[in-house]
Design a protein around this motif. Structure first.
Motif, short mmCIF file in Angstrom:
data_model
loop_
_atom_site.label_atom_id
_atom_site.label_comp_id
_atom_site.label_asym_id
_atom_site.label_seq_id
_atom_site.Cartn_x
_atom_site.Cartn_y
_atom_site.Cartn_z
N GLY A 189 29.57 35.10 49.36
CA GLY A 189 29.20 33.78 48.84
C GLY A 189 27.70 33.65 48.68
O GLY A 189 27.23 33.05 47.70
N ILE A 190 26.94 34.19 49.64
CA ILE A 190 25.48 34.12 49.54
C ILE A 190 24.98 34.93 48.36
O ILE A 190 24.06 34.52 47.61
N LEU A 191 25.58 36.12 48.13
CA LEU A 191 25.15 36.97 47.02
C LEU A 191 25.46 36.34 45.66
O LEU A 191 24.69 36.48 44.70
N LEU A 192 26.60 35.66 45.59
CA LEU A 192 27.00 35.06 44.30
C LEU A 192 26.40 33.69 44.08
O LEU A 192 26.52 33.13 42.97
N LEU A 193 25.78 33.13 45.12
CA LEU A 193 25.27 31.76 45.01
C LEU A 193 24.19 31.63 43.93
O LEU A 193 24.12 30.61 43.23
N THR A 194 23.37 32.66 43.79
CA THR A 194 22.29 32.60 42.80
C THR A 194 22.70 33.13 41.43
O THR A 194 22.12 32.76 40.42
N LYS A 195 23.74 33.96 41.43
CA LYS A 195 24.15 34.59 40.18
C LYS A 195 25.32 33.84 39.53
O LYS A 195 25.28 33.52 38.34
N VAL A 196 26.38 33.64 40.32
CA VAL A 196 27.57 32.95 39.79
C VAL A 196 27.93 31.81 40.74
O VAL A 196 28.83 31.94 41.58
N PRO A 197 27.24 30.69 40.67
CA PRO A 197 27.50 29.57 41.61
C PRO A 197 28.92 29.05 41.57
O PRO A 197 29.45 28.60 42.58
N ILE A 198 29.54 29.14 40.37
CA ILE A 198 30.90 28.61 40.26
C ILE A 198 31.87 29.39 41.15
O ILE A 198 32.80 28.82 41.75
N LEU A 199 31.69 30.69 41.32
CA LEU A 199 32.53 31.50 42.20
C LEU A 199 32.08 31.43 43.65
O LEU A 199 32.90 31.54 44.57
N ALA A 200 30.78 31.25 43.86
CA ALA A 200 30.24 31.25 45.22
C ALA A 200 30.69 30.03 46.02
O ALA A 200 31.01 30.14 47.21
N ILE A 201 30.72 28.87 45.35
CA ILE A 201 31.06 27.62 46.08
C ILE A 201 32.47 27.68 46.66
O ILE A 201 32.68 27.37 47.84
N PRO A 202 33.52 28.06 45.91
CA PRO A 202 34.87 28.15 46.52
C PRO A 202 34.95 29.16 47.67
O PRO A 202 35.64 28.93 48.66
N ILE A 203 34.20 30.28 47.52
CA ILE A 203 34.22 31.29 48.59
C ILE A 203 33.61 30.73 49.86
O ILE A 203 34.14 30.93 50.97
N ILE A 204 32.51 30.02 49.72
CA ILE A 204 31.86 29.42 50.90
C ILE A 204 32.75 28.35 51.53
O ILE A 204 32.85 28.23 52.75
N ILE A 205 33.44 27.55 50.68
CA ILE A 205 34.36 26.53 51.20
C ILE A 205 35.49 27.17 52.00
O ILE A 205 35.87 26.70 53.08
N VAL A 206 36.04 28.28 51.47
CA VAL A 206 37.11 28.99 52.20
C VAL A 206 36.61 29.50 53.54
O VAL A 206 37.31 29.42 54.56
N ALA A 207 35.37 30.03 53.55
CA ALA A 207 34.79 30.53 54.80
C ALA A 207 34.62 29.41 55.82
O ALA A 207 34.88 29.58 57.02
N ILE A 208 34.21 28.22 55.32
CA ILE A 208 34.03 27.08 56.22
C ILE A 208 35.37 26.60 56.78
O ILE A 208 35.50 26.24 57.96
N VAL A 209 36.40 26.62 55.95
CA VAL A 209 37.74 26.19 56.39
C VAL A 209 38.29 27.14 57.45
O VAL A 209 39.06 26.73 58.34
N ILE A 210 37.93 28.41 57.37
CA ILE A 210 38.45 29.40 58.33
C ILE A 210 37.92 29.13 59.74
O ILE A 210 38.64 29.36 60.73
N ILE A 211 36.71 28.63 59.88
CA ILE A 211 36.04 28.50 61.18
C ILE A 211 36.87 27.73 62.22
O ILE A 211 37.03 28.19 63.36
N PRO A 212 37.43 26.55 61.91
CA PRO A 212 38.18 25.80 62.95
C PRO A 212 39.42 26.51 63.47
O PRO A 212 39.97 26.12 64.50
N GLY A 213 39.87 27.55 62.75
CA GLY A 213 41.09 28.24 63.18
C GLY A 213 40.88 29.26 64.28
O GLY A 213 41.85 29.74 64.86
N PHE A 214 39.62 29.57 64.61
CA PHE A 214 39.38 30.54 65.68
C PHE A 214 39.65 29.90 67.05
O PHE A 214 39.25 28.77 67.32
N VAL A 215 40.33 30.66 67.90
CA VAL A 215 40.63 30.18 69.25
C VAL A 215 40.44 31.33 70.23
O VAL A 215 40.94 32.43 70.00
#
Length: 285
Positions: free
Chosen positions: A26-52
């Motif tokens: 997501g960080i690599l695509l943020l400057t080049k293809v923001p449209i693809l980077a934003i969904p990837i970063i959102i998915v990564a953020i959603v994953i965080i609460p699932g760790f136990v």
């Protein structure tokens, strides 16, 4: 009534590696293809609460919108549905030292008593949902069991009470502890709790009767000791008379025998050393 269900969640380390890949991508695509980077970063953020993370001898009870899903008892890093609500329940053995309670024993005497309880959770579903607060439930039910137990047995066994109790709170420690453990286990089983050990931690008469009961115990001990002394004295006097008669040392009539028995009983039963008076005359003076 439901019981706990073991849950096998996804390996947390695999999801953690996936999370790192998504973040980097997501960080690599943020400057080049923001449209693809934003969904990837959102998915990564959603994953965080699932760790136990589950430590040894711990567990996590999982709920999904109020419905029980299962319990994680294995230790390690896992990943579950981020929408799950988690409740932590310890599986370690716990100590509970109750307060000193004033209760009445079987004879109605007020006594001070406390208990030491060792327990642990074996069914997380019951502990989490069948009772409001399982730790407070342990404390309240243990106090109730101690009160009931104390009313079933006398503190001590006194002969003048007309009772012949085999089990007393003071002398039958093992029997009382077994009865207490059984009583507490019956009360705590509905909360999914196993009693490992239950025993009396403190036992004494209440302060208002402690001095009186101490004097009573002392009097009982003195009477019992005197009883043994009298039995021994009678045997010794009987043996003395038999030996004197057998060996013909002296010929005593009934009156002199009575005097001799009286003197010997006084000497043998007295709690002080005798001070004999030597008679240098005849037996009659």
């Amino acid at each position: 009534m439901k019981h706990e269900k073991d849950l096998n969640p996804a390996n947390g380390y695999t999801i953690l590696a996936l999370f790192v890949v998504l973040v980097v991508l997501g960080i690599l695509l943020l400057t080049k293809v923001p449209i693809l980077a934003i969904p990837i970063i959102i998915v990564a953020i959603v994953i965080i609460p699932g760790f136990v993370l589950v430590n040894p001898n711990s567990s996590r009870v999982l709920l999904l919108f109020g419905k029980y899903v299962g319990t994680i008892k294995k230790n390690g890093l896992f990943w579950v549905n981020p929408l799950y609500r988690m409740k932590k329940i310890s599986l370690r053995a716990s100590n509970f030292d109750s307060e000193r309670l004033k209760v009445n024993d079987k004879l109605g005497n007020p006594v001070m008593i406390s208990t030491i309880l060792v327990w642990r959770v074996t069914d997380t579903y019951k502990a989490a949902f069948d009772v409001d607060d399982y730790q407070n439930f342990v404390r309240v039910q243990t106090d109730a069991a101690v009160r009931k137990l104390a009313s079933m047995y006398p503190y001590d066994n006194f002969a003048d009470e007309g009772l012949d109790e085999d089990i007393t709170l003071r002398s039958s420690v093992n029997d009382v502890s077994d009865a207490l453990e059984k009583e507490v286990q019956e009360r705590l089983s509905m909360a999914g709790i196993e009693v490992l050990e239950a025993r009396i931690g403190y036992l004494a008469y209440a302060q208002e009767i402690a001095n009186a009961m101490l004097k009573r115990q002392q009097a009982t001990a003195i009477v019992a000791a005197r009883h043994k002394i009298v039995e021994g004295a009678v045997s010794m006097v009987e043996m003395a008379l038999e030996e004197l008669n057998k060996k013909g040392v002296v010929d005593l009539d009934e009156e002199r025998k009575a005097a001799m028995v009286s003197n010997l009983m006084v000497i043998l039963c007295s709690d002080k050393d005798a001070s004999p008076i030597v008679n240098t005359g005849t037996l009659n003076h």
